[in-house]
Design a protein around this motif. Structure first.
Motif: not given
Length: 346
Positions: A7, A11-12, A15-16, A19, A215-216, A219
């Motif tokens: 990503t 995008q990261s 998504f963060f 979530s 995870w994000f 990243r």
């Protein structure tokens, strides 16, 4: 850690945030469920917050810590655990906004002062061990981390034994505003089995989306160039602390103040005891040895904010600034100072 598709930074971040929203909703729902279950089974809400809610909301920390330890990432383990202590305590300060007066005015027993005192003890012991650098090592595991686990077990035993005690009672307490009971959660007619299954589902959601947050966050640390040290003690700590934040604020909004306080102190105790299983999985030597300056800073700031709230729990009548108690103001200032300190030593 499982692989997720590549990503971009934007995008990261997206998504963060997604979530984070899911964790927030699950955490708030869990607070309502825990409050209702405490009423149904006639359990002390401080005990529910200390043993049930704190453990459930600590699931992302447990998974992240053990995964990072297996990956031999000392900084990620310790910065995530210790960085979240001041952050989660600052949550109580922010909760004053929803409470009817300073949140530390509400406990009618000494349980929470004892929780804070034991947390100060455990933080101080950990800080001493970090500075000594684990002088005694057995099979690659420092005896200091084992000592932390022993103190934690003793602390939980003492808190559980003290819960029904009334040998110390504060006097001259401020009268809180009346609350609507039962709490307006919409769960009054729900059966016990349904409540339990919903609580389990909330825990699973917190663990699943909490891991996605981690995870994000990792990243984002790489893609932004800020590094895992600073991000671990700030963004990652915030990510894994989000369940505690959402459950505590939800608990305060329905008047379950003692459950909110015990949730935060209990979660902070759990983050310290997680050092022991992490040390077992970390095979590059004792995990509390050769730590970065950020680890000692995080422990020091954890000590300060906990001590401030210990004073607030003892001094019942205190000045207010708007809706915030003076102790909460000092905790928020200390937390902001900790962020500046982390950035300085990153």
């Amino acid at each position: 850690m499982m692989e997720i598709p590549a990503t971009s930074l934007i995008q990261s971040l997206a998504f963060f945030m997604l979530s984070a929203g899911c964790v927030w909703i699950a955490g708030a729902r869990l607070a309502y469920l825990a409050d209702t279950l405490a009423d149904r089974f006639k359990l002390a809400k401080s005990l529910v917050g200390l043993l049930l809610l704190s453990l459930a909301t600590s699931l992302p920390e447990v998974a992240t810590t053990l995964t990072a330890a297996i990956q031999q990432s000392r900084d990620l383990v310790l910065n995530n655990l210790f960085g979240g202590i001041a952050l989660q305590t600052a949550v109580l300060a922010m909760a004053d906004f929803w409470a009817r007066g300073p949140i530390t005015n509400y406990p009618r027993k000494a349980n929470h002062a004892l929780e804070a005192t034991l947390l100060v003890l455990l933080l101080a012991v950990t800080l001493v061990i970090v500075n000594l650098g684990e002088t005694l090592v057995v099979a690659g595991v420092g005896l200091g981390s084992a000592y932390i686990a022993v103190i934690y077990v003793g602390a939980i035993w003492l808190l559980r034994r003290y819960d029904d005690s009334s040998d110390w009672v504060p006097v001259d307490l401020p009268d809180p505003d009346s609350l609507a009971f039962p709490a307006p959660t919409g769960l009054a007619e729900t059966g016990n089995s349904s409540l339990i299954w919903q609580a389990v589902a909330s825990c699973v959601a917190i663990l699943t989306f909490g891991l996605l947050l981690v995870w994000f966050a990792d990243r984002i640390a790489d893609q932004s160039g800020l590094g895992t040290g600073f991000v671990g003690v700030t963004l990652l700590a915030a990510a894994t602390s989000l369940p505690e934040i959402s459950t505590s604020i939800a608990a305060v909004r329905i008047g379950a103040y003692t459950m909110a306080i015990s949730n935060i102190f209990g979660s902070n105790l759990i983050m310290l005891v997680l050092v022991f299983p992490a040390d077992i999985l970390f095979r590059s030597g004792p995990i509390l040895q050769n730590t970065s300056p950020m680890v000692s800073l995080a422990l020091g700031f954890g000590l300060i904010v906990t001590a401030i709230y210990l004073i607030g729990l003892i001094v019942r009548r205190k000045p207010r600034i708007g809706v915030f108690g003076l102790d909460s103001i000092f905790v928020l200032i200390t937390f902001l100072a900790s962020l500046a300190a982390y950035y300085y030593v990153r």
